[in-house]
Design an enzyme around this catalytic site. Structure first.
Site, PDB file in Angstrom:
ATOM      1  N   TYR A  58       2.202  -3.838  12.084  1.00  0.00           N
ATOM      2  CA  TYR A  58       1.264  -3.189  11.150  1.00  0.00           C
ATOM      3  C   TYR A  58       0.073  -4.118  10.905  1.00  0.00           C
ATOM      4  CZ  TYR A  58      -0.616  -1.410   6.736  1.00  0.00           C
ATOM      5  OH  TYR A  58      -1.467  -0.946   5.743  1.00  0.00           O
TER       6      TYR A  58
HETATM    7  N1  LIG Z   1      -1.429   2.526  -0.810  1.00  0.00           N
HETATM    8  C1  LIG Z   1      -1.716   1.214  -0.831  1.00  0.00           C
HETATM    9  O1  LIG Z   1      -1.415   0.513  -1.802  1.00  0.00           O
HETATM   10  C2  LIG Z   1      -2.403   0.589   0.366  1.00  0.00           C
HETATM   11  C3  LIG Z   1      -2.444  -0.795   0.491  1.00  0.00           C
HETATM   12  C4  LIG Z   1      -3.075  -1.366   1.580  1.00  0.00           C
HETATM   13  C5  LIG Z   1      -3.664  -0.555   2.542  1.00  0.00           C
HETATM   14  N2  LIG Z   1      -3.614   0.794   2.410  1.00  0.00           N
HETATM   15  C6  LIG Z   1      -4.238   1.635   3.449  1.00  0.00           C
HETATM   16  O2  LIG Z   1      -4.912   2.724   2.828  1.00  0.00           O
HETATM   17  C7  LIG Z   1      -4.757   3.915   3.605  1.00  0.00           C
HETATM   18  C8  LIG Z   1      -4.132   5.021   2.755  1.00  0.00           C
HETATM   19  O3  LIG Z   1      -2.939   4.539   2.163  1.00  0.00           O
HETATM   20  P1  LIG Z   1      -1.837   5.552   1.617  1.00  0.00           P
HETATM   21  O4  LIG Z   1      -0.867   4.751   0.882  1.00  0.00           O
HETATM   22  O5  LIG Z   1      -2.541   6.710   0.974  1.00  0.00           O
HETATM   23  O6  LIG Z   1      -1.208   6.025   3.015  1.00  0.00           O
HETATM   24  P2  LIG Z   1      -0.067   7.113   3.293  1.00  0.00           P
HETATM   25  O7  LIG Z   1       0.382   7.752   2.047  1.00  0.00           O
HETATM   26  O8  LIG Z   1       0.948   6.452   4.146  1.00  0.00           O
HETATM   27  O9  LIG Z   1      -0.866   8.213   4.132  1.00  0.00           O
HETATM   28  C9  LIG Z   1      -1.322   7.937   5.412  1.00  0.00           C
HETATM   29  C10 LIG Z   1      -1.640   9.216   6.126  1.00  0.00           C
HETATM   30  O10 LIG Z   1      -1.652   8.924   7.521  1.00  0.00           O
HETATM   31  C11 LIG Z   1      -1.167  10.042   8.229  1.00  0.00           C
HETATM   32  N3  LIG Z   1      -0.490   9.623   9.466  1.00  0.00           N
HETATM   33  C12 LIG Z   1       0.585   8.814   9.601  1.00  0.00           C
HETATM   34  N4  LIG Z   1       0.953   8.729  10.898  1.00  0.00           N
HETATM   35  C13 LIG Z   1       0.086   9.502  11.594  1.00  0.00           C
HETATM   36  C14 LIG Z   1      -0.060   9.844  12.955  1.00  0.00           C
HETATM   37  N5  LIG Z   1       0.804   9.395  13.890  1.00  0.00           N
HETATM   38  N6  LIG Z   1      -1.068  10.662  13.307  1.00  0.00           N
HETATM   39  C15 LIG Z   1      -1.920  11.169  12.387  1.00  0.00           C
HETATM   40  N7  LIG Z   1      -1.845  10.886  11.061  1.00  0.00           N
HETATM   41  C16 LIG Z   1      -0.849  10.071  10.678  1.00  0.00           C
HETATM   42  C17 LIG Z   1      -0.140  10.731   7.315  1.00  0.00           C
HETATM   43  O11 LIG Z   1      -0.210  12.118   7.576  1.00  0.00           O
HETATM   44  P3  LIG Z   1       0.962  13.127   7.117  1.00  0.00           P
HETATM   45  O12 LIG Z   1       1.188  12.826   5.669  1.00  0.00           O
HETATM   46  O13 LIG Z   1       0.404  14.482   7.312  1.00  0.00           O
HETATM   47  O14 LIG Z   1       2.159  12.811   7.931  1.00  0.00           O
HETATM   48  C18 LIG Z   1      -0.615  10.318   5.913  1.00  0.00           C
HETATM   49  O15 LIG Z   1      -1.240  11.396   5.260  1.00  0.00           O
HETATM   50  C19 LIG Z   1      -3.922   3.523   4.814  1.00  0.00           C
HETATM   51  O16 LIG Z   1      -4.772   3.242   5.895  1.00  0.00           O
HETATM   52  C20 LIG Z   1      -3.192   2.267   4.365  1.00  0.00           C
HETATM   53  O17 LIG Z   1      -2.854   1.402   5.427  1.00  0.00           O
HETATM   54  C21 LIG Z   1      -2.986   1.386   1.349  1.00  0.00           C
END
Ligand SMILES: NC(=O)c1ccc[n+]([C@@H]2O[C@H](COP(=O)([O-])OP(=O)(O)OC[C@H]3O[C@@H](n4cnc5c(N)ncnc54)[C@H](OP(=O)(O)O)[C@@H]3O)[C@@H](O)[C@H]2O)c1
Length: 237
Positions: A149
């Site tokens: 990751y």
């Molecule tokens: N949340 C945090 O605290 C945090 C911290 C550091 C970085 N980030 C970054 O911020 C962004 C959003 O975070 P989040 O927590 O909202 O992420 P999340 O809830 O995991 O959502 C990520 C989205 O990516 C989509 N996805 C996953 N695998 C995929 C694939 N193979 N093809 C197409 N789409 C795919 C999923 O779609 P489906 O739901 O439709 O499956 C999901 O809606 C991410 O890039 C994450 O790395 C977040």
């Protein structure tokens, strides 16, 4: 001519969904991608947000999405690469399958979409056009149990600087590197405390701080090729 839409990948939940809804509130047409059809996707459609099914874990999935996108719109105001899998390393990933999937989602899909959608961005008649990569604090720090990751997010971070040089001045390209923004549903109180403790700001702020950063990058005409940390000061803790 109608406004060009903003594309957010992985926009059906959490940070992506929050940003999609705020962009829509601000009057931008919005396209999201989703993998699984569900109520949340239908709710976004009802608000007027266009949803395109896409799976970025294979070459064919990436190519099929780019074709669908070209059919859906002749131009784009911005692309926000948000789709991601927070996937821990598998102990015996001897075939490298886990790494390969994350490479495709975090690096190859953004690379291919940026390469093949340049014309859609350049067709936008508005004063600015943007690409935003959502990376992670771990891209810089590394991670003991999310090695693939962190490495593939670091690759995405690097794409920011190459595409900024390649696509300027007509397209700005920047990254946002979040940390500890939102808890997951199954996180317990102990993990919540652990996460809060990691930042100077001692909180998990929720998606509004990412939205503020997206808005800033979309509105600022003189910022390109940078990574904006949104991590509560983790690096100085
Ligand atoms: N949340 C945090 O605290 C945090 C911290 C550091 C970085 N980030 C970054 O911020 C962004 C959003 O975070 P989040 O927590 O909202 O992420 P999340 O809830 O995991 O959502 C990520 C989205 O990516 C989509 N996805 C996953 N695998 C995929 C694939 N193979 N093809 C197409 N789409 C795919 C999923 O779609 P489906 O739901 O439709 O499956 C999901 O809606 C991410 O890039 C994450 O790395 C977040």
């Amino acid at each position: 001519m109608s406004q060009a839409p903003i594309l957010i990948t992985g926009g059906a939940q959490r940070l992506g969904r929050y940003c999609a809804e705020r962009l829509h509130d601000d009057g931008h047409p919005v396209i999201i991608t989703y993998r699984r059809e569900r109520e949340a996707v239908e709710a976004l459609r009802k608000q007027g947000i266009q949803a395109i099914q896409a799976d970025f874990s294979t070459d064919t999935g990436i190519a099929a999405f780019i074709d669908h996108l070209g059919e859906a719109t002749p131009r784009l105001r911005a692309i926000i690469h948000n789709a991601s899998q927070w996937r821990a390393d598998i102990d015996n990933d001897e075939t490298g399958q886990a790494f390969e999937a994350l490479f495709r989602i975090h690096m190859q899909a953004p690379y291919m979409i940026n390469m093949r959608c340049r014309e859609l961005l350049e067709a936008c008649q508005e004063p600015m056009r943007d690409i935003i990569h959502i990376t992670d604090y771990a891209a810089q720090k590394g991670s003991r149990n999310h090695v693939a990751y962190a490495a593939t997010k670091a690759g995405l971070d690097n794409l920011t600087r190459s595409f900024a040089a390649l696509y300027g001045p007509s397209i700005k390209v920047n990254a946002i590197a979040p940390a500890s923004i939102m808890l997951n549903e199954d996180d317990d109180d102990a993990y919540a405390d652990y996460l809060r403790d990691k930042s100077i700001m001692a909180t998990t702020p929720g998606p509004a701080v990412i939205w503020q950063s997206v808005r800033y990058l979309l509105d600022n005409p003189f910022v390109t090729g940078v990574t904006l940390p949104v991590d509560g000061g983790r690096h100085v803790k």
